[in-house]
Motif scaffolding. Structure first.
Motif, PDB file in Angstrom:
ATOM      1  N   MET A   1      -3.530   1.239   8.846  1.00  0.00           N
ATOM      2  CA  MET A   1      -3.903   1.334   6.936  1.00  0.00           C
ATOM      3  C   MET A   1      -5.273   2.317   7.096  1.00  0.00           C
ATOM      4  O   MET A   1      -5.970   2.137   5.605  1.00  0.00           O
ATOM      5  CB  MET A   1      -3.024   0.561   6.530  1.00  0.00           C
TER       6      MET A   1
ATOM      7  N   ARG B   1       0.352  -1.213   0.035  1.00  0.00           N
ATOM      8  CA  ARG B   1       0.166  -0.192  -0.229  1.00  0.00           C
ATOM      9  C   ARG B   1       0.509   1.670   0.056  1.00  0.00           C
ATOM     10  O   ARG B   1       2.095   1.271   0.669  1.00  0.00           O
ATOM     11  CB  ARG B   1      -0.929   0.041   1.145  1.00  0.00           C
TER      12      ARG B   1
ATOM     13  N   LEU C   1       5.156   6.228   5.161  1.00  0.00           N
ATOM     14  CA  LEU C   1       6.009   5.894   6.084  1.00  0.00           C
ATOM     15  C   LEU C   1       7.632   5.695   5.456  1.00  0.00           C
ATOM     16  O   LEU C   1       8.014   6.988   6.940  1.00  0.00           O
ATOM     17  CB  LEU C   1       5.180   4.870   6.525  1.00  0.00           C
TER      18      LEU C   1
ATOM     19  N   GLN D   1      -3.035   8.432  -0.666  1.00  0.00           N
ATOM     20  CA  GLN D   1      -2.105   7.778   0.738  1.00  0.00           C
ATOM     21  C   GLN D   1      -0.707   7.653   0.897  1.00  0.00           C
ATOM     22  O   GLN D   1      -0.452   7.817   2.127  1.00  0.00           O
ATOM     23  CB  GLN D   1      -2.798   5.919   0.409  1.00  0.00           C
ATOM     24  N   LYS D   2      -0.023   7.729  -0.439  1.00  0.00           N
ATOM     25  CA  LYS D   2       1.398   7.839   0.333  1.00  0.00           C
ATOM     26  C   LYS D   2       1.649   9.555   1.321  1.00  0.00           C
ATOM     27  O   LYS D   2       2.385   9.328   2.317  1.00  0.00           O
ATOM     28  CB  LYS D   2       2.442   8.178  -1.216  1.00  0.00           C
TER      29      LYS D   2
ATOM     30  N   ILE E   1      -4.777   5.397   9.649  1.00  0.00           N
ATOM     31  CA  ILE E   1      -5.406   6.074   8.964  1.00  0.00           C
ATOM     32  C   ILE E   1      -6.571   6.317  10.146  1.00  0.00           C
ATOM     33  O   ILE E   1      -7.933   5.061   9.533  1.00  0.00           O
ATOM     34  CB  ILE E   1      -5.232   6.373   7.716  1.00  0.00           C
TER      35      ILE E   1
ATOM     36  N   TYR F   1       0.609   3.615   1.368  1.00  0.00           N
ATOM     37  CA  TYR F   1       0.875   4.777   3.066  1.00  0.00           C
ATOM     38  C   TYR F   1       2.389   4.022   3.018  1.00  0.00           C
ATOM     39  O   TYR F   1       3.106   4.189   3.998  1.00  0.00           O
ATOM     40  CB  TYR F   1      -0.407   3.787   3.997  1.00  0.00           C
TER      41      TYR F   1
ATOM     42  N   CYS G   1      -0.971  10.818   3.459  1.00  0.00           N
ATOM     43  CA  CYS G   1      -1.210  10.015   4.376  1.00  0.00           C
ATOM     44  C   CYS G   1       0.152   9.385   4.830  1.00  0.00           C
ATOM     45  O   CYS G   1       0.707  10.113   6.302  1.00  0.00           O
ATOM     46  CB  CYS G   1      -2.372   9.285   4.515  1.00  0.00           C
ATOM     47  N   GLY G   2       0.524   8.121   4.376  1.00  0.00           N
ATOM     48  CA  GLY G   2       1.380   7.598   5.279  1.00  0.00           C
ATOM     49  C   GLY G   2       2.885   8.327   6.033  1.00  0.00           C
ATOM     50  O   GLY G   2       3.396   8.489   6.509  1.00  0.00           O
TER      51      GLY G   2
END
Length: 312
Positions: A85, A30, A36, A258-259, A105, A32, A261-262
């Motif tokens: 996630m 993912r 991270l 999503q990236k 998340i 995320y 958010c990570g």
């Protein structure tokens, strides 16, 4: 030498276990996780040197027979932090007696009953809160849509809230809404396979909107393959990571990647794991309006024979 930290990252998706000790190829996990890793690198923390990520995907989070506890532990030992996630994952981890901190998340912390959760913090991507706006962007992308098929998971609060907002917006535009109930991958496969195929020479008057449900987002590529590639129906998501320059891409999406958010979640991981801060004192942060993206795949539009409006 400093002790290696262990991050347990959990998502809803087909059964999968992976140990991550460095950067992976795009699409391997993912987005995320990519965020991270990039976010922790800004603090001088590097995968394989300062920490490992135990990455797990599960179709569901079953509490029977100790399965849930096993999902959130590493051979019986707690990780340094749980990286959740989705709202489903965060709620499940928070319900366990373990005191392991959770960086997750979440859709809407208070609405999900997590307002007083002492071991939970993270990022609200506001996906359910902006579901109506997501539909507005879908209709701006494909103005011919008159019938909306919505992938919905009943009794899942983010999906219920999103459906309410989407239905309201659809009504204003004279668009009819039909729910496609998806509680599992089996539902997704069988129900999308049963849809009639659109003639690509005719207007795309039917579209598929994927609500922010982990069950669906975890198999985004399957949804695109079944609905878009095989049925010629445009598919739109509340995330943009599934949109690219390939014909096999989803047609479009609107939301916070999503990236990204990570990367934002990495700040919390750093503060909890390496700085020893209490998650209860770290407020969940909502993404800001300027973080939202509207992304469309021209290649997918061409494969669907959809002419994009000039304003795009």
């Amino acid at each position: 030498m400093a002790e290696m930290k262990r991050i347990l990252a959990v998502a809803i998706g087909p059964e999968r276990d992976l140990t991550i000790s460095g950067k992976l190829a795009a699409g391997e996990v993912r987005p995320y996780i990519d965020g991270l890793i990039d976010g922790l690198a800004k603090y001088g923390r590097h995968a394989g040197q300062d920490y490992d990520i135990e990455y797990r995907e599960r179709p569901s989070l079953d509490s029977k027979g100790g399965q849930l506890a096993n999902t959130f532990s590493l051979n019986g030992a707690p990780p340094d932090v749980i990286f959740g996630m989705s709202t489903t994952v965060v709620r499940a981890a928070n319900g366990l007696p373990s005191k392991t901190p959770i960086v997750g998340i979440v859709s809407d912390r208070k609405a999900e009953g997590l307002g007083k959760a002492k071991k939970v913090t993270g990022i609200s991507a506001r996906r359910s809160q902006t579901a109506g706006q997501c539909l507005e962007f879908f209709l701006a992308t494909v103005p011919a849509i008159k019938r909306l098929l919505v992938l919905h998971k009943p009794k899942y609060k983010p999906s219920e809230r999103s459906l309410k907002a989407v239905t309201s917006v659809a009504k204003k535009h004279g668009v009819t809404v039909k729910k496609i109930i998806v509680n599992s991958l089996y539902d997704i496969k069988t129900k999308l396979a049963a849809l009639p195929k659109r003639d690509p020479k005719k207007p795309a008057d039917t579209g598929i909107l994927v609500l922010p449900v982990d069950t669906s987002i975890g198999v985004a590529s399957t949804i695109v393959q079944l609905a878009q590639e095989q049925k010629n129906l445009p598919v739109f998501f509340s995330i943009t990571d599934v949109v690219n320059s390939e014909p096999s891409s989803a047609l479009g999406g609107h939301g916070v990647p999503q990236k990204l958010c990570g990367t934002l979640m990495a700040d919390y991981v750093e503060k909890i794991v390496w700085q020893g801060m209490d998650p209860a004192k770290l407020k969940v942060t909502e993404v800001t309006d300027d973080m939202f993206e509207w992304v469309i795949s021209a290649a997918a539009a061409e494969s669907l024979n959809i002419k994009l409006p000039q304003v795009i």
